[in-house]
Design a protein around this motif. Sequence first.
Motif, PDB file in Angstrom:
ATOM      1  N   VAL A 109      68.234   2.464  19.155  1.00  0.00           N
ATOM      2  CA  VAL A 109      68.854   3.737  18.774  1.00  0.00           C
ATOM      3  C   VAL A 109      67.870   4.610  18.006  1.00  0.00           C
ATOM      4  CG1 VAL A 109      71.178   2.778  18.728  1.00  0.00           C
ATOM      5  CG2 VAL A 109      69.833   2.816  16.630  1.00  0.00           C
ATOM      6  N   ALA A 110      66.848   3.992  17.416  1.00  0.00           N
ATOM      7  CA  ALA A 110      65.847   4.772  16.699  1.00  0.00           C
ATOM      8  C   ALA A 110      65.038   5.649  17.646  1.00  0.00           C
ATOM      9  CB  ALA A 110      64.908   3.848  15.923  1.00  0.00           C
ATOM     10  N   ASP A 111      65.137   5.393  18.961  1.00  0.00           N
ATOM     11  CA  ASP A 111      64.390   6.168  19.948  1.00  0.00           C
ATOM     12  C   ASP A 111      65.197   7.329  20.522  1.00  0.00           C
ATOM     13  OD1 ASP A 111      62.233   4.427  19.678  1.00  0.00           O
ATOM     14  OD2 ASP A 111      63.059   3.049  21.167  1.00  0.00           O
ATOM     15  N   LEU A 112      66.398   7.586  19.975  1.00  0.00           N
ATOM     16  CA  LEU A 112      67.234   8.637  20.542  1.00  0.00           C
ATOM     17  C   LEU A 112      66.681  10.035  20.278  1.00  0.00           C
ATOM     18  CD1 LEU A 112      70.908   7.427  19.935  1.00  0.00           C
ATOM     19  CD2 LEU A 112      69.663   7.570  22.085  1.00  0.00           C
ATOM     20  N   LEU A 163      59.493  24.463  23.951  1.00  0.00           N
ATOM     21  CA  LEU A 163      60.765  25.182  23.846  1.00  0.00           C
ATOM     22  C   LEU A 163      61.855  24.291  23.262  1.00  0.00           C
ATOM     23  CD1 LEU A 163      60.743  27.179  27.209  1.00  0.00           C
ATOM     24  CD2 LEU A 163      60.368  28.061  24.899  1.00  0.00           C
ATOM     25  N   LEU A 164      61.892  23.030  23.656  1.00  0.00           N
ATOM     26  CA  LEU A 164      62.875  22.107  23.094  1.00  0.00           C
ATOM     27  C   LEU A 164      62.672  21.948  21.591  1.00  0.00           C
ATOM     28  CD1 LEU A 164      63.041  19.325  25.813  1.00  0.00           C
ATOM     29  CD2 LEU A 164      64.946  20.697  25.008  1.00  0.00           C
ATOM     30  N   PRO A 209      75.020  19.911  11.854  1.00  0.00           N
ATOM     31  CA  PRO A 209      75.051  20.331  13.266  1.00  0.00           C
ATOM     32  C   PRO A 209      73.664  20.285  13.894  1.00  0.00           C
ATOM     33  CG  PRO A 209      76.337  21.836  11.931  1.00  0.00           C
ATOM     34  CD  PRO A 209      75.596  20.946  10.978  1.00  0.00           C
ATOM     35  N   GLY A 210      72.638  20.524  13.075  1.00  0.00           N
ATOM     36  CA  GLY A 210      71.278  20.504  13.602  1.00  0.00           C
ATOM     37  C   GLY A 210      70.875  19.143  14.118  1.00  0.00           C
ATOM     38  N   ILE A 211      71.263  18.074  13.416  1.00  0.00           N
ATOM     39  CA  ILE A 211      70.916  16.734  13.887  1.00  0.00           C
ATOM     40  C   ILE A 211      71.685  16.417  15.163  1.00  0.00           C
ATOM     41  CG2 ILE A 211      72.657  15.544  12.489  1.00  0.00           C
ATOM     42  CD1 ILE A 211      69.195  14.225  13.416  1.00  0.00           C
ATOM     43  N   LEU A 212      72.920  16.917  15.275  1.00  0.00           N
ATOM     44  CA  LEU A 212      73.680  16.711  16.513  1.00  0.00           C
ATOM     45  C   LEU A 212      73.040  17.467  17.669  1.00  0.00           C
ATOM     46  CD1 LEU A 212      77.352  16.971  15.139  1.00  0.00           C
ATOM     47  CD2 LEU A 212      76.033  14.913  15.668  1.00  0.00           C
ATOM     48  N   VAL A 213      72.571  18.683  17.385  1.00  0.00           N
ATOM     49  CA  VAL A 213      71.862  19.449  18.411  1.00  0.00           C
ATOM     50  C   VAL A 213      70.605  18.709  18.842  1.00  0.00           C
ATOM     51  CG1 VAL A 213      70.520  21.560  18.817  1.00  0.00           C
ATOM     52  CG2 VAL A 213      72.754  21.701  17.710  1.00  0.00           C
ATOM     53  N   ALA A 214      69.892  18.129  17.870  1.00  0.00           N
ATOM     54  CA  ALA A 214      68.652  17.409  18.176  1.00  0.00           C
ATOM     55  C   ALA A 214      68.918  16.197  19.056  1.00  0.00           C
ATOM     56  CB  ALA A 214      67.963  16.983  16.880  1.00  0.00           C
ATOM     57  N   VAL A 215      69.957  15.439  18.726  1.00  0.00           N
ATOM     58  CA  VAL A 215      70.293  14.264  19.534  1.00  0.00           C
ATOM     59  C   VAL A 215      70.726  14.688  20.934  1.00  0.00           C
ATOM     60  CG1 VAL A 215      71.873  12.310  19.763  1.00  0.00           C
ATOM     61  CG2 VAL A 215      70.919  12.870  17.538  1.00  0.00           C
ATOM     62  N   LEU A 242      69.909  15.191  26.752  1.00  0.00           N
ATOM     63  CA  LEU A 242      69.845  16.099  27.899  1.00  0.00           C
ATOM     64  C   LEU A 242      68.457  16.101  28.521  1.00  0.00           C
ATOM     65  CD1 LEU A 242      71.923  19.175  26.658  1.00  0.00           C
ATOM     66  CD2 LEU A 242      72.535  17.548  28.455  1.00  0.00           C
ATOM     67  N   LEU A 243      67.437  15.983  27.683  1.00  0.00           N
ATOM     68  CA  LEU A 243      66.074  15.927  28.204  1.00  0.00           C
ATOM     69  C   LEU A 243      65.893  14.711  29.097  1.00  0.00           C
ATOM     70  CD1 LEU A 243      63.126  16.936  28.171  1.00  0.00           C
ATOM     71  CD2 LEU A 243      62.775  15.538  26.124  1.00  0.00           C
ATOM     72  N   PHE A 244      66.437  13.573  28.657  1.00  0.00           N
ATOM     73  CA  PHE A 244      66.348  12.358  29.463  1.00  0.00           C
ATOM     74  C   PHE A 244      67.053  12.542  30.805  1.00  0.00           C
ATOM     75  CE2 PHE A 244      68.730   8.570  30.782  1.00  0.00           C
ATOM     76  CZ  PHE A 244      67.679   7.760  31.182  1.00  0.00           C
ATOM     77  N   PHE A 245      68.287  13.047  30.770  1.00  0.00           N
ATOM     78  CA  PHE A 245      69.036  13.212  32.010  1.00  0.00           C
ATOM     79  C   PHE A 245      68.428  14.294  32.903  1.00  0.00           C
ATOM     80  CE2 PHE A 245      72.536  11.042  29.735  1.00  0.00           C
ATOM     81  CZ  PHE A 245      72.786  10.068  30.683  1.00  0.00           C
ATOM     82  N   ARG A 246      67.892  15.330  32.260  1.00  0.00           N
ATOM     83  CA  ARG A 246      67.287  16.386  33.056  1.00  0.00           C
ATOM     84  C   ARG A 246      66.114  15.853  33.871  1.00  0.00           C
ATOM     85  NH1 ARG A 246      62.205  18.980  33.906  1.00  0.00           N
ATOM     86  NH2 ARG A 246      62.632  21.065  34.694  1.00  0.00           N
TER      87      ARG A 246
END
Length: 583
Positions: free
Chosen positions: A138-141, A395-396, A411-417, A422-426
């Motif tokens: 989970v530390a790699d999220l 950009l990310l 909210p910023g940490i939630l946006v970061a996660v 999304l980057l992984f799935f993209r």
Amino acid sequence: MAGAEVTDQPSGLRKWMPGIGVVRDYNRAWARPDLVAGLVLAAILVPQGMAYAELAGLPTVTGLYTTIACLVAYALLGPSRILVLGPDSSVSPLIFAAIVPLVASSGDPGSAIVLAGMLALLVGVVEIGLGVARLGFVADLLSVEVQVGYMNGLGITIIVGQLPKLFGFSTDADGFVDELHAFAADIDKTDATTLAVGAAVLLLLLVLPRITSKVPAILVAIVGATVLSALLDLSAEGVKTVGSLPQGLPAPKLPWTSFSDVGPLLVAALGITLVSLTDTIATSTSFAARRGDEVRPNQEMIGLGSANVAAGLFQGFAVSTSGSRTAVAEQSGAKSQVTGLVGAGAVAVMLLFLNSLLADLPQTALAAVVIAAALSLMNVPEVRRLWRIRRTAFLLSLVATAGVVFFGVLPGILVAVALSILLFFRRSWWPHGVVLGRDETGLWHRADGNDLEEIPGIVVYRWEAPLFFANSGMFRENLRDLALEKKPRWIVVQCEAVTDVDVTAAEKLEQLDHQLNAQGVHLAFVELRDRLADLLLRYGLFETLDRDHFYPSMDAALAAIADLDAEHADPRPDPHLDGEEPR
């Protein structure tokens, strides 16, 4: 050094409580360097603990309670011989963001300490659970670019929030934009003496480390500011000081308010867990590599979680690993976690007998310490590097920064996660698929724009991702388009990067094979893992796909295709060979 030579994997009680191993294997030659390093460390732990407590919206003394409790707990349960835990600039803003709304709704300012303790307990329970369940991944999220962006945003918000204190006044604003506007509006309230002291401390913190690393800049700055304040009686000039700390140590107590606070605190606990684990694993890995030690990430989570539980029980707040304090301990000659115990003991002695030692310390000096720490969180060179190497990563990173700055820390940490996921799935949804060509040495490369050989009648195509439900449609369309555009007899799929084929992708692969066969195009597969070939067999695809069209290498595939094409060549004789004139 006898203790440093121990490399066997710990077992039994020593596995779960590494501190027992430290006691049993302790080398007496380490006693002096551990003692010296611990005293040097204590000189840094005190001002940073107080500064980060204020950053979390808590009384300064709670930072010292936190420091003592977490160091003792980690010395018992933490696996690293050198790591130093404590209040941290990356965690304190998350604590502040979590408890302030709850304090406001309760109407009891005194509940802040209890709420911070509850939050620390929740963080500790989550981290211990992850460690016991061996969920260190989970530390790699947080991907690197998102982590850099989050930390940059965090640094910006911390600096803006501390500017009024540095200048000698306060505001009631909440949020980056409001705080920046309020600071600009109240700038005329600046106390010149306060600003001069704060600016001098900040300058010293930024410049001295560039000159020498042998003398801790924070120690020089805090001692200098305290002595100067006492000699010149700066409090009489309007400079706010810390004042005497409460004498003594807190008794352990379970912090609790109400069940209604658990939900919001648990959300914050998950964010703090992610940030602290990412920082802890990265820091422990880097220092272990330098010292030749082994990293045990799951036990690190248990040690960190135990430190948070201890902090919560002793009127403290959530903690993380500090790379700067760990570096100071290492540079001072620390050999084991006895260094942390000495540091904790020194802080305890100060609270018991010297609680007025820092009474004249200016508040603006603590603001300078926090701002210097915030600047160390920011990594502008890495952002520039991301711009050079990959614009999407750049950009990310900026989006993650903006998420923290404009939406708040939690909210910023939630946006970061979310961005990391999304980057992984993209990258899995829209992977690279390229046509390959052969160079003069026989190696295969991307054919577009390169002067490479493409074999007539054969298209070699590389798919660079697992083949699963979300991208199998794209894979099918890409091969259809190639069949229509190039009209080959064979499409050879290079499968070295294909790590999985799910049921949906298998069905679309079957449909694709039927459609291509109807056009006179055959599929062949190269370097498909044996595990995936067995999986295709279970899916029943070998009833459609020819099992002979799976090859271990590109050379084997091309040789086999050449033989097959020769076998299916037109058997009718050339009329010219019989002397017959064409009609």
